[in-house]
Design an enzyme around this catalytic site. Structure first.
Site, mmCIF file in Angstrom:
data_model
loop_
_atom_site.group_PDB
_atom_site.id
_atom_site.type_symbol
_atom_site.label_atom_id
_atom_site.label_comp_id
_atom_site.label_asym_id
_atom_site.label_seq_id
_atom_site.Cartn_x
_atom_site.Cartn_y
_atom_site.Cartn_z
ATOM 1 N N GLU A 1 -6.398 -7.932 -0.827
ATOM 2 C CA GLU A 1 -6.852 -7.919 0.558
ATOM 3 C C GLU A 1 -8.346 -7.628 0.607
ATOM 4 O O GLU A 1 -8.867 -6.805 -0.150
ATOM 5 C CB GLU A 1 -6.135 -6.844 1.384
ATOM 6 C CG GLU A 1 -4.694 -7.120 1.720
ATOM 7 C CD GLU A 1 -4.104 -6.055 2.651
ATOM 8 O OE1 GLU A 1 -4.898 -5.377 3.348
ATOM 9 O OE2 GLU A 1 -2.882 -5.887 2.663
ATOM 10 N N GLU B 1 0.817 -1.217 0.000
ATOM 11 C CA GLU B 1 0.000 0.000 0.000
ATOM 12 C C GLU B 1 0.853 1.269 0.000
ATOM 13 O O GLU B 1 0.816 2.083 0.922
ATOM 14 C CB GLU B 1 -0.949 -0.001 1.196
ATOM 15 C CG GLU B 1 -1.991 -1.107 1.135
ATOM 16 C CD GLU B 1 -2.984 -1.063 2.281
ATOM 17 O OE1 GLU B 1 -4.087 -1.616 2.125
ATOM 18 O OE2 GLU B 1 -2.651 -0.479 3.331
#
Length: 688
Positions: free
Chosen positions: A315, A159
């Site tokens: 995710e 991320e």
């Protein structure tokens, strides 16, 4: 028209990936837990893990001292259990020893203060020290594992996000600007710096936007955001270099964060082999799941559209998050539904954060497959197991593509400029919400869509929707004109064609370079207070056959016809009787201009008529009940239709007379499919 399936994302993996983040380094003092993990993964139908995210201190506890034994054991244990590995590079969080010895690796915040050690992604992408430390650890990982049979790809960092304002980044920003503008005169003109006497006379005077410094030059703000993306992409490329040197065939991905505003994800397009993203909607915030389902579907389509091939859902949570305002549990059936939604829109994986809940720190109550109780006898574990079994049954769908002949434009640079505009509504122009509303009208009809930025080719689409295209960069208007003249249909809206790529206002009237194409001149725009409404009605005898009465809110553009004809008119305010929506024939195509933020009734009626007019492909040639979505993936002469009910009440869907074979969910009966509350059905049919 049938198409071939895409080859598997990973050459040695057939079917879908099912798994997620696995952090054995947190459990090295609990060998019985690590042994039990393999047994539980088999029960959960897991076949992949992302391994080693945030594990730097466990790999290099002291500078130059490397400890790979625990990772060797984890890799072997997983491989022997039949679980494939996406091996992570650990750059998402650096060890404390590095921050202490090399403070330059820590970021400087916009207020000019250097951060202390802590958190994650608290590092400078420009720092030569940090880049070298990353190169060393990545080289070590590649040399040790890049040819291991259990390792199928690289999960680079985690991320990416944030920015650094340190002296190293300031100088890198100036060098980036020099390459872009060549001269200060060119920069000063592009940024319109004579305003407030802000002209720069030396490159050294330029600083990043800071709350206690310069924030009023919109060109500076925009270029800083572009630079942050550039520096992040360059860092990603730097991370990948040692991995590709050792084994260039091993694919690389990194996990995006939806529509995260800090990075333009399209700039990663030429760097990554695979696109993946982390999906965390706020389910159950409304009576139905539809509002979140629409937005999530759009982001799935965005990630699929970047490389125009299947992507990875990297995710999601099998149950709850722990960082949203309210950590609401998924209701029974919802986990299967939203997992299949990702698959329907082009994902070839369903993966989670996380495998096992941590014992401590800030994510100890974040959802996981294995709860603190440590066994499989939980509702969440059974939900995950059911998804794994379902993905095994749906294995033939993997690699199938989404054929979209409609595209909606969601553009990061346009958003950056629009949100910095200082008017006409500083309480919110709601760009992303506006794009979602346009997308939603077609989603409700089961129209497969790509979600693209304004620089992408338009050929191959029948319909392109460009809401609030405030910034029109070079070449965009020309591509849109060619698209329409060749027979395409383009939908433009209010507050479009206002500025160029430097955030300089177009001279000569709005919508700037789109004015001739739209056939209208936008004289001014009226911003409404929250709660204000302006009535609108369909123009008599309009070519779309609209017949309703509607309401406009927030933004009403006052436009004059320059070749276009009205399809709707304002019924109130000083602009009563003036066009609120128009149509313009250009070459073999059509341009619609919607001049006001009109209600959902208009959106649904308008897009229904447009979809019929251009004969848009739908997943199902039938009306869909409220709250039900349809999507289709195609490949090798077969089409897979996904019917999804985002409401808690049962729904019945009428099929279109084609021959369907059930793959998952209830079988068709008398030409109908019954969907339970939050139910989903996957049907197979021959491709045309």
């Amino acid at each position: 028209m049938s198409m071939a399936k895409q080859p598997p994302i990973f050459p040695n993996v057939q079917g879908f990936l099912h798994g997620g983040d696995y952090n054995p380094d947190q459990w090295l003092a609990y060998p019985d837990v690590l042994e039990r993990d393999m047994e539980l993964m088999r029960e959960a139908k897991w076949n992949v893990v992302s391994l080693g995210i945030f594990s730097w201190v466990s790999l290099e506890p002291e500078e130059g001292v490397f400890t790979f034994d625990w990772l060797d054991e984890a890799v072997e244990r997983l491989t022997n259990a039949g679980v494939r590995i996406l091996l992570a590079t650990p750059s998402g969080a650096r060890p404390a020893w590095m921050s202490a010895k090399y403070p330059e690796v820590l970021r400087v915040a916009p207020d000019g203060r250097r951060n202390l050690h802590g958190g994650r992604h608290n590092h400078c992408y420009t720092s030569p020290v940090y880049r070298e430390k990353v190169r060393i650890i990545n080289q070590k990982l590649a040399e040790r594992y890049a040819h291991h049979p259990g390792v199928i790809g690289w999960h680079v960092s985690n991320e990416y996000g944030g920015e650094c304002h340190c002296p190293l980044c300031q100088q890198a920003f100036r060098e980036w600007l020099k390459r872009k503008y060549q001269t200060l005169d060119a920069l000063n003109h592009a940024w319109w710096t004579p305003f407030w006497s802000h002209t720069y006379t030396d490159w050294s005077q330029i600083e990043s936007p800071m709350p206690h410094g310069e924030m009023s030059i919109h060109g500076l703000n925009l270029d800083w955001k572009r630079f942050v993306t550039h520096q992040t992409v360059d860092f990603c490329r730097h991370e990948m270099a040692p991995l590709k040197e050792v084994n260039p065939k091993l694919p690389v991905t990194t996990n995006f964060m939806g529509t995260y505003p800090g990075l333009n994800y399209w700039r990663f397009r030429d760097v990554l082999d695979i696109i993946s993203w982390d999906s965390y909607p706020r389910w159950h915030t409304h009576e139905t799941l539809e509002p979140e389902a629409v937005h999530t579907a759009m982001v799935h389509d965005l990630n699929r559209s970047i490389l125009k091939k299947p992507f990875l859902l990297m995710e999601s949570t099998p149950s709850v998050t722990n960082w949203q305002a309210v950590s609401k549990q998924k209701r029974p059936g919802v986990h299967t539904l939203v997992s299949l939604q990702a698959v329907a829109h082009g994902a070839d994986s369903v993966q989670y954060f996380q495998w096992r809940k941590s014992r401590g720190s800030c994510e100890k109550f974040h959802g996981a497959v294995v709860d603190h109780v440590g066994h499989a006898n939980t509702r969440v574990f059974r939900d995950v197991q059911a998804v794994g079994e379902m993905l095994e049954r749906l294995a033939p769908v993997a690699g199938a593509e989404v054929q979209a002949d409609a595209a909606v434009i969601f553009d990061w640079e346009n958003r950056w400029a629009l949100e910095d505009a200082k008017g006409p509504r500083n309480v919110g122009l709601h760009y992303e919400e506006t794009v979602v509303r346009h997308y939603a009208a077609l989603w409700r009809m089961g129209v497969p869509m790509d979600v693209i930025d304004e620089e992408q080719p338009l050929d191959g689409y029948k319909l392109v929707v460009a809401p609030m295209l405030y910034m029109v960069r070079p070449g965009v208007a020309e591509r849109m004109k060619a698209f329409v003249e060749a027979g395409g249909t383009l939908v433009l809206t209010y507050w479009s064609g206002i500025v160029d790529e430097n955030d300089l206002v177009f001279l000569g009237g709005f919508p700037g370079p789109l004015r001739e194409l739209a056939g209208v001149w936008a004289e001014e725009i009226d911003a409404l207070y929250d709660g204000e409404r302006v009535p609108v009605s369909a123009a008599q005898g309009n070519p779309l056959g609209l017949a309703g009465r509607y309401e406009a809110r927030e933004l009403c553009e006052v436009i004059h016809l320059e070749g276009a004809e009205p399809i709707a008119l304002y019924d109130g305010e000083y602009y009563a009787g003036m066009p609120a929506a128009t149509v313009h024939r250009v070459g073999n195509g059509t341009v619609y201009y919607v001049a006001a933020r009109l209600d959902q009734g208009f959106m649904n009626e308008f897009f229904s008529r447009v979809a019929d007019q251009v004969q848009l492909r739908r997943a199902l040639d039938a009306e869909l009940p409220d709250g039900v979505s349809a999507m289709v993936r195609s490949g090798d002469g077969v089409e897979y239709v996904f019917l999804m009910n985002f409401t808690p009440a049962p729904r019945e869907v009428k099929l279109d007379g084609k021959t369907y074979t059930p793959l998952f969910g209830e079988a068709p009966n008398a030409g109908m499919v019954r969907l339970s509350g939050y139910g989903v059905s996957v049907l197979e049919r021959p491709a045309l």
